[in-house]
Design a protein around this motif. Structure first.
Motif, PDB file in Angstrom:
ATOM      1  N   HIS A 222      -3.863  10.833   5.999  1.00 41.73           N
ATOM      2  CA  HIS A 222      -4.844  10.066   6.856  1.00 41.73           C
ATOM      3  C   HIS A 222      -6.127  10.337   6.185  1.00 41.73           C
ATOM      4  N   ARG A 255      -6.304   9.706  -0.259  1.00 48.25           N
ATOM      5  CA  ARG A 255      -7.908   8.678  -0.649  1.00 48.25           C
ATOM      6  C   ARG A 255      -8.280   9.162  -1.890  1.00 48.25           C
ATOM      7  N   LYS A 256      -8.707   8.389  -2.618  1.00 49.28           N
ATOM      8  CA  LYS A 256      -9.212   8.803  -4.136  1.00 49.28           C
ATOM      9  C   LYS A 256     -10.553   9.743  -3.879  1.00 49.28           C
ATOM     10  N   PHE A 352      -4.948   6.531  -3.438  1.00 52.20           N
ATOM     11  CA  PHE A 352      -5.372   5.127  -2.800  1.00 52.20           C
ATOM     12  C   PHE A 352      -6.818   4.984  -2.453  1.00 52.20           C
ATOM     13  N   ILE A 353      -6.905   3.577  -2.319  1.00 48.84           N
ATOM     14  CA  ILE A 353      -8.370   3.265  -1.929  1.00 48.84           C
ATOM     15  C   ILE A 353      -8.002   2.658  -0.326  1.00 48.84           C
ATOM     16  N   GLU A 354      -7.288   1.719  -0.274  1.00 43.59           N
ATOM     17  CA  GLU A 354      -6.711   1.095   0.956  1.00 43.59           C
ATOM     18  C   GLU A 354      -5.353   1.694   1.370  1.00 43.59           C
ATOM     19  N   THR A 355      -5.003   1.874   2.575  1.00 41.53           N
ATOM     20  CA  THR A 355      -3.721   2.305   3.182  1.00 41.53           C
ATOM     21  C   THR A 355      -2.814   1.161   2.503  1.00 41.53           C
ATOM     22  N   SER A 356      -3.093   0.015   2.301  1.00 41.38           N
ATOM     23  CA  SER A 356      -1.869  -0.957   1.866  1.00 41.38           C
ATOM     24  C   SER A 356      -1.567  -0.601   0.078  1.00 41.38           C
ATOM     25  N   ASP A 357      -2.316   0.166  -0.356  1.00 40.59           N
ATOM     26  CA  ASP A 357      -2.047   0.780  -1.782  1.00 40.59           C
ATOM     27  C   ASP A 357      -1.194   1.863  -1.618  1.00 40.59           C
ATOM     28  N   TRP A 380      -2.327   3.840  12.792  1.00 44.62           N
ATOM     29  CA  TRP A 380      -2.057   4.039  11.364  1.00 44.62           C
ATOM     30  C   TRP A 380      -0.758   4.356  10.849  1.00 44.62           C
TER      31      TRP A 380
END
Ligand code: NAD
Length: 466
Positions: A222, A255-256, A352-357, A380
């Motif tokens: 997260h 996250r990136k 990832f950028i968005e959690t969906s990625d 989340w």
């Protein structure tokens, strides 16, 4: 060992299965107590065998080999009487007068085939449940952990007569010859590739199977967890048994903008647990075999050639079967490290950028044995769990679900079929048999031909009720 002998041994176990199947809870509990006692009194030999096979540190052997077996025995002893009771069931009005129950009877003769990475644990925990369920058992430990296989053969012979439980040492040829018999159940732990071969062989006799397999288990971080702290925790999880754990985190999703902090945390974590040179640290395990060492080195080389960034704490050393904790990032898609289960101390990082990625990344692969999440955000976590399928979800820790005896343990599709542990493990190795009892009079005969007018009306009414 020649194949005709295997046939004789199979016949002996099969002939004895009905007698063992009739044993009461007290007799099964006595066998399990004897097994626990034998393990307690042969602890030093277990330490020596694991040191010889895997350079396993003694506290690791206590925690990850012996404790899971002894705690399973304690849990089973506590619950077995209740699990063995017939389970009463209600009936619809149309089946009254009558009574219904389910009894959990032994399957018969069971084959357990195990891997080398936790060779005591993964032989004896299934054995505990197979014995609790009243089966006779053949155990085939891995040829890649020969000292432990010899230890197990000796240990088992002190507890069980060979017509109840027999250990078969030897290589793949022995495993293949064993599989080729009409077992009532096969409990296999190992790779998805061999698991699918075992299932194909079992299909010949329509033998039921439990397949405890592996795969790529992700850890998703997260964005507010703290990337550096996350990296440090994953370093510990990847270091256990040099990453040769079916439920090890295989890769990380970060996250990136937090990748650099995660890398720094991982590097710090490695140093904290194993120092600057884990090659000389007695607490860091070896790779089981040169073949597996070569596989890891080839995969890292492939990543390097494809343009990935690589960090290693120190240099690999084939002569000692030592492979260092390794980080890989900016890896191309389609390379082995991205597609195959790593089963070694190498951690690829994907961003990832968005959690969906992150969800799409996980769902784009085969279904994991475990999904790890590092997160303090319940919504989340729940969202990711709901959007994915895995054998288990573990939040803010690693491995511990394996030690919760009431939770079902197992995978989904390529990561496994069937469940073990607790009531799930007991039921997996029994046959749930439905028993329906009528008294002296049965209304069923009222529905038999000839279909007179009043019988037709009665059948129509029954059809409406049911
Ligand atoms: P493996 O599949 O190579 O071997 C497992 C066992 O199968 C060994 O005892 C071997 O002798 C036997 N075997 C090999 N070829 C066979 C054949 N053709 N027919 C029948 N039996 C055969 O696995 P491994 O390298 O020993 O262990 C690593 C794999 O096990 C990894 O994929 C890991 O994820 C998985 N694993 C899963 C769990 C779990 O509980 N889900 C636990 C530990 C390991």
């Amino acid at each position: 060992m020649t194949q005709p002998n295997l046939g004789n041994y199979f016949a002996e176990l099969q002939a004895n299965a009905p007698r063992i199947g009739r044993t009461r809870a007290a007799e099964r509990i006595a066998r399990l107590r004897a097994l626990k006692q034998a393990l307690d009194s042969h602890r030093a030999e277990a330490h020596a065998a694991l040191r010889a096979d895997l350079n396993r540190a003694e506290p690791d052997t206590d925690l990850n080999e012996l404790l899971p077996v002894t705690s399973s025995i304690k849990y089973v002893i506590k619950h077995l009487r209740a699990w063995m009771l017939p389970e009463k069931h209600g009936l619809p009005i149309t089946l009254i007068p009558g009574s219904a129950e389910v009894i959990y009877e032994s399957k018969g003769v069971v084959l357990i085939v195990s891997p080398w990475n936790f060779p005591i644990n993964l032989c004896l925990v299934p054995l505990v449940y197979a014995v609790a369920a009243g089966n006779t058992v053949a155990l085939k430990p891995s040829e890649l952990s020969p000292a432990t296989s010899a230890f197990l053969a000796k240990l088992i012979s002190t507890v069980f007569p060979p017509e109840e439980v027999r250990v078969f040492e030897g290589g793949v040829d022995v495993a293949k010859a064993l599989i080729d018999h009409p077992w009532n159940h096969i409990f296999f732990t190992g790779s998805p590739k061999i698991g699918s071969q075992v299932m194909a062989s079992a299909a010949r006799y329509l033998t039921s199977v439990t397949l405890e397999l592996g795969g790529k288990s992700p850890v998703i971080v997260h964005p507010k967890y703290g990337a550096e702290a996350a990296g440090a925790r994953v370093a510990w999880a990847k270091g256990l048994n040099a990453g040769q754990v079916c439920i090890a985190p295989d890769y990380a999703l970060v996250r990136k903008d937090q990748q650099d902090a995660f890398i720094a945390g991982f590097q710090k974590g490695v140093r904290q647990h194993y120092g600057e040179s884990p090659a000389h640290n007695e607490d860091f395990g070896h790779i089981v075999h040169e073949r597996h060492w070569d596989r890891l080195e080839t995969w890292v080389e492939e990543a390097r050639i494809s343009g990935a960034q690589i960090w290693q704490i120190d240099a690999p050393d084939r002569s000692k079967k030592y492979y260092p904790l390794t980080l890989v990032w900016d890896a191309a898609e389609g390379i082995e490290l991205s597609c195959s289960e790593i089963f070694g101390p190498i951690l690829p990082i994907y961003t990832f950028i968005e959690t969906s990625d992150a969800i799409a990344h996980v769902e784009g692969g085969t279904r994991p044995l475990v999904m790890y999440q590092l997160s303090h955000d319940r919504a989340w976590s729940d969202g990711i769990t709901a959007a994915t399928r895995a054998g288990a979800t573990v939040i803010n820790d690693f491995f511990v679900h394996y030690m919760a005896p009431s939770l079902p343990f197992g995978g989904v599709n390529t990561s496994g079929i069937g469940k073990s542990h607790g009531l799930w493990g007991f039921r997996e190795l029994t046959n749930a048999r439905s028993i329906y009892r009528r008294g002296r009079w049965s209304p069923t005969m009222l529905l038999a031909p000839p279909y007179t007018d009043w019988k037709r009306k009665l059948i129509a009414a029954v059809a409406r009720w049911l």
